[in-house]
Design a protein around this motif. Structure first.
Motif, short mmCIF file in Angstrom:
data_model
loop_
_atom_site.label_atom_id
_atom_site.label_comp_id
_atom_site.label_asym_id
_atom_site.label_seq_id
_atom_site.Cartn_x
_atom_site.Cartn_y
_atom_site.Cartn_z
N ALA A 29 0.83 -1.21 0.00
CA ALA A 29 0.00 0.00 0.00
C ALA A 29 0.86 1.26 0.00
CB ALA A 29 -0.92 0.00 1.22
N PHE A 30 2.00 1.19 0.68
CA PHE A 30 2.92 2.33 0.75
C PHE A 30 3.37 2.75 -0.65
CE2 PHE A 30 7.34 3.88 1.00
CZ PHE A 30 7.16 4.99 1.80
N HIS A 31 3.47 1.80 -1.57
CA HIS A 31 3.95 2.07 -2.93
C HIS A 31 2.82 2.24 -3.95
CE1 HIS A 31 8.16 1.53 -1.93
NE2 HIS A 31 7.86 0.44 -1.27
N MET A 32 1.58 2.37 -3.49
CA MET A 32 0.49 2.56 -4.43
C MET A 32 0.68 3.88 -5.19
SD MET A 32 -2.80 1.20 -2.25
CE MET A 32 -3.93 1.34 -3.63
N PRO A 33 0.49 3.89 -6.50
CA PRO A 33 0.74 5.10 -7.31
C PRO A 33 -0.03 6.33 -6.83
CG PRO A 33 0.41 3.19 -8.73
CD PRO A 33 0.09 2.75 -7.34
N GLU A 34 -1.23 6.13 -6.29
CA GLU A 34 -2.04 7.27 -5.86
C GLU A 34 -1.38 8.09 -4.77
OE1 GLU A 34 -4.76 4.13 -7.52
OE2 GLU A 34 -3.02 4.21 -6.19
N LEU A 35 -0.47 7.47 -4.00
CA LEU A 35 0.20 8.17 -2.90
C LEU A 35 1.41 8.96 -3.36
CD1 LEU A 35 0.05 5.40 -0.14
CD2 LEU A 35 -1.33 7.47 -0.29
N TRP A 36 1.79 8.82 -4.63
CA TRP A 36 3.02 9.46 -5.11
C TRP A 36 2.77 10.45 -6.24
CZ3 TRP A 36 7.02 8.70 -2.04
CH2 TRP A 36 6.99 7.59 -1.21
N ARG A 37 1.52 10.79 -6.46
CA ARG A 37 1.22 11.77 -7.50
C ARG A 37 1.66 13.17 -7.10
NH1 ARG A 37 -4.89 9.57 -8.88
NH2 ARG A 37 -4.24 7.74 -10.09
N CYS A 38 1.62 13.47 -5.81
CA CYS A 38 2.00 14.79 -5.32
C CYS A 38 3.16 14.63 -4.35
CB CYS A 38 0.81 15.45 -4.63
SG CYS A 38 1.15 17.08 -3.96
N THR A 54 14.52 15.97 2.60
CA THR A 54 14.11 14.65 2.14
C THR A 54 15.32 13.73 2.14
OG1 THR A 54 12.46 15.71 0.72
CG2 THR A 54 12.94 13.38 0.33
N HIS A 55 15.18 12.56 2.75
CA HIS A 55 16.31 11.63 2.89
C HIS A 55 16.80 11.16 1.52
CE1 HIS A 55 18.74 8.20 4.25
NE2 HIS A 55 18.69 8.77 5.46
N PRO A 56 18.10 11.11 1.30
CA PRO A 56 18.65 10.67 0.00
C PRO A 56 18.16 9.29 -0.43
CG PRO A 56 20.37 11.68 1.32
CD PRO A 56 19.18 11.56 2.21
N ASP A 57 18.01 8.36 0.53
CA ASP A 57 17.55 7.02 0.16
C ASP A 57 16.11 7.06 -0.36
OD1 ASP A 57 19.96 5.98 0.94
OD2 ASP A 57 19.28 5.36 2.93
N LEU A 58 15.30 7.93 0.23
CA LEU A 58 13.91 8.06 -0.25
C LEU A 58 13.90 8.66 -1.65
CD1 LEU A 58 10.88 7.92 0.15
CD2 LEU A 58 10.98 10.14 1.31
N ILE A 59 14.77 9.61 -1.91
CA ILE A 59 14.85 10.21 -3.25
C ILE A 59 15.20 9.15 -4.28
CG2 ILE A 59 16.13 11.85 -4.68
CD1 ILE A 59 16.39 13.64 -2.23
N LYS A 60 16.17 8.29 -3.96
CA LYS A 60 16.55 7.22 -4.88
C LYS A 60 15.38 6.27 -5.14
CE LYS A 60 21.45 7.22 -3.54
NZ LYS A 60 22.54 6.42 -2.90
N GLN A 61 14.65 5.96 -4.07
CA GLN A 61 13.52 5.05 -4.22
C GLN A 61 12.41 5.67 -5.07
OE1 GLN A 61 10.62 3.77 -0.91
NE2 GLN A 61 12.16 2.14 -0.90
N ILE A 62 12.18 6.96 -4.89
CA ILE A 62 11.15 7.63 -5.68
C ILE A 62 11.53 7.61 -7.16
CG2 ILE A 62 10.10 9.87 -6.16
CD1 ILE A 62 10.24 10.44 -3.17
N ILE A 63 12.78 7.94 -7.46
CA ILE A 63 13.22 7.96 -8.86
C ILE A 63 13.15 6.56 -9.47
CG2 ILE A 63 15.22 8.36 -10.34
CD1 ILE A 63 16.02 10.60 -8.43
N LYS A 64 13.47 5.54 -8.67
CA LYS A 64 13.50 4.17 -9.19
C LYS A 64 12.11 3.59 -9.37
CE LYS A 64 15.38 -0.42 -8.13
NZ LYS A 64 16.20 -1.21 -7.16
N ARG A 65 11.20 3.86 -8.40
CA ARG A 65 9.92 3.16 -8.41
C ARG A 65 8.72 4.05 -8.73
NH1 ARG A 65 9.26 -1.14 -3.61
NH2 ARG A 65 7.41 -1.49 -4.92
N HIS A 66 8.86 5.38 -8.56
CA HIS A 66 7.67 6.21 -8.64
C HIS A 66 7.80 7.42 -9.56
CE1 HIS A 66 5.94 3.88 -5.40
NE2 HIS A 66 6.99 4.12 -4.64
N SER A 67 8.87 7.52 -10.31
CA SER A 67 9.02 8.70 -11.17
C SER A 67 7.90 8.79 -12.20
CB SER A 67 10.38 8.67 -11.86
OG SER A 67 10.50 7.52 -12.71
#
Length: 438
Positions: free
Chosen positions: A80-89, A105-118
């Motif tokens: 649920a944490f990675h559901m696309p609806e939570l990463w639109r904004c 914003t933590h660097p590890d979270l930035i990497k995860q966003i770019i990898k999984r939610h860009s």
């Protein structure tokens, strides 16, 4: 909600049920399961079976850090944490710990966003401190958003110089990645950045049909021709913010063309970088064309000029609705405002000097019949003139912010008496603002 017990067993009527009814079913099912668990001696309800739709609704109310903690509860909550609806904004906060008290914003979270939610990002903003390192980090992230389709992008500097210290080629390259790949940008806020004319052409080439808001004050590399290109091609543009040196008769006529939608907001920053700076004049006919095309548009003007630089302004009628003077402004200029700004709705004067503004305020009340908000700082007004001003404007004055030091007692009113008289004409209790004593 389709996972409600019974919905998958042939109950086709669930699709027509209202959300409250569905929620009642979910609560009833969970209550029954809890009672069964208690009766059987098991530790409790299996929270991992909570429907994803409910999890999504709950997660949307949680701060990012709390969502991250919740994602560690079980595999279902992690999904649920990675559901696309939570990463639109998402807002990237980039700060240097040594020079900023703001969280980052933590660097590890930035990497995860770019990898999984860009590819899920749609509404993105970057908030950076004054350091060049933070601005460069923002550019690095932008350059990696090759799979995104942003609808809004905002670059916010909490303090200068930030983006202006980034090498121009680096910034333009990163911004171009977004312009080319998004295709559907509707809102762009890039104040205080080294954006230039060629990059605006790329923006127009890929987003001309969708762009509605553009804010680009203090962008020294943009020319009047560059902003005119945007106005000529982006016919859906409804809000525009820029510096006065980019404003031209040609731009106003382009915004007034039959192809263009009605403009809603035009914000102009009139800023003097050096004393004695020369400013050009906009023709009255250009403003008239703008009013004919968009009769309800708001013209907001911020003035940060020295007193001897106001020569080109307010000599003819101008359709300004919101007017702010950030530096000292003369009685003469305020007198011209009263004569040539009939659409004025809000007026803020931070400073004027030691000469009372009695005549100027009365003139403004007489000619600016739509005025509903006024703020006066380091000025002087006699109590009698102020009462007369309020009496002329009446109850349409919804905002009246006047420092107590502005009001000068005279033979008719003292400071103790004036608030009763003003309150009577406003139809509500009013007191002058007071400077706090520490």
């Amino acid at each position: 909600m389709k996972r409600v017990k019974g919905a998958e067993e042939g109950n086709n009527s669930s699709s027509s049920e209202s959300p409250p009814e569905i929620c009642k079913k979910v609560r009833k099912q969970m209550s029954e399961e809890l009672e069964a668990a208690v009766a059987s001696g098991s530790p409790g309800c299996d929270w991992a079976r909570l429907p994803q739709e409910l999890l999504l609704h709950v997660f949307q109310y949680l701060p990012l850090l709390d969502r991250a903690y919740a994602s560690q509860v079980c595999r279902g909550w992690n999904q649920a944490f990675h559901m696309p609806e939570l990463w639109r904004c998402f807002e990237f906060e980039l700060n240097q710990p040594a020079s900023s008290y703001l969280k980052a914003t933590h660097p590890d979270l930035i990497k995860q966003i770019i990898k999984r939610h860009s590819n899920h990002l749609q509404y993105v903003s970057f908030k950076v401190d004054s350091s060049t390192e933070s601005a460069e980090a923002a550019c690095d992230i932008l350059s990696q958003l090759v799979n995104c389709s942003l609808k809004t992008l905002g670059l916010i500097s909490t303090a200068r110089p930030s983006f202006m210290e980034v090498p121009k080629s680096h910034f333009i390259s990163a911004l171009t990645v977004v312009f080319v790949n998004s295709k559907s940008l509707s809102s762009l806020k890039i104040d205080d950045t080294p954006v230039d004319d060629p990059s605006l052409k790329v923006l127009v080439a890929n987003n001309s049909d969708t762009l509605k808001l553009l804010k680009m004050s203090s962008c020294p590399h943009v020319s009047p021709a560059g902003i005119l290109c945007v106005a000529d091609q982006c016919h859906g543009l409804r809000e525009l913010a820029l510096n006065y040196h980019l404003l031209s008769d040609e731009l106003l006529l382009a915004l007034s063309s039959e192809k263009h939608v009605h403009l809603e907001h035009l914000r102009i920053d009139v800023v003097s970088e050096n004393p004695g700076q020369h400013f050009h004049t906009i023709k009255k006919s250009s403003w008239d064309a703008m009013v004919r095309h968009s009769p309800k548009f708001n013209l907001v003007m911020y003035f940060f000029l020295y007193e001897d630089e106001f020569g080109p302004f307010f000599n003819e009628e101008i359709p300004v609705t919101h007017l702010y003077f950030g530096r000292s402004v003369s009685k003469e200029v305020l007198g011209r405002v009263g004569l040539h700004c009939p659409r004025l709705v809000e007026l803020v004067v931070c400073a004027n000097g030691l000469r009372p503004l009695d005549e100027e305020l009365i003139r403004i009340a007489k000619h600016c019949t739509q005025l509903s908000a006024i703020g006066l700082g380091e000025c002087e007004v006699s109590c009698s003139a102020f009462v007369e001003f309020v009496k002329m404007c009446g109850r349409r004055l919804s905002q009246l912010s006047i420092m107590e030091e502005v009001l000068i007692p005279d033979h008719k009113y003292s400071l103790d008496e004036i608030h009763w008289e003003v309150s009577k004409h406003l139809g509500r209790v009013w007191f002058p603002d007071m400077m706090p004593t520490w």
